[in-house]
Design an enzyme around this catalytic site. Sequence first.
Site: not given
Length: 308
Positions: A41, A181, A217-218, A221, A248, A278, A287
Amino acid sequence: MTILVIGSVNADLTVQAARIPAPGETVLGGDAHVSPGGKGANQAVAAALAGAQVKLCGAVGAVPDPFRLPALSGLTRAGVDLSPLHTLDAPTGLALITVAAGGENAITVASGANARFGPEHLPTEWTGLTHLLLQQELTPTVTREAAHRAHAAGLTVILNAAPARTADPELLAHTHHLIVNEHELAALVEQNVDPDELESAARSLLGLGPAAVTVTLGAQGSLTVTADAMYSLAAHPVHVVDTTGAGDTFCGVLAARLGGGDALPTALHWAGVAAGLACTRPGAQDSMPAWAEVLEAESSALNSSSTV
């Protein structure tokens, strides 16, 4: 261009706390908040907000299930087509989320109706669809069969291999673009992956079927490899409040922009900007930025850099 998302639908029960509890520890948190979630979703909402026509195939519980309407509320607001959605004799999925002060989160999922979704619930008609976006919160049998049918029907199959599992060769053989990830990448290659080994580990998966592998990679990037190219994109700079839903958002926006005809580097850039935004608000779907916000953030970043 219509994207079909086949995946989980949950309600998220979120509590803010000073830190993630250690095993056996109780940590007092703030008020609980119920919001729409589930990786399927979430990604459907992100793709719709980025301008795609989106259909969602998944499962929820029947009324009077108290979590059914909260789970569907974000999809309805975003204009996602729910005609392929199934109502099953099981509770709507529920995710229990603890968010630490620094933005990190820990999530436990009660799958409910998602676990009862079987191959018999998959679409039988694929006409008019261009892309299939999958995750791994439904059963492996369902995910594998969905990828196989979509590939055979000529759709581009995008797989976010989350949560982490060991590699399924048949699933990867029907995947065009794989998104993971670092933890999910390590699970697929079945070994720890050091930062300087990310590219080689990602490239090792190209031989299993995907034409592109993206590693998110948070704060660092993302890294994407294809047979003849590598793209390393910096993260969009933001003040992190809550990372729930950022991955997501990245997947949904990437699918939407690729489906809309953007070149891979451009689609990756927009996905990164949206994922960064987000992180600036709590929640998953709550978010996710509207497309106008993404464009505004890009414009602001360009204006800031031009004045340095």
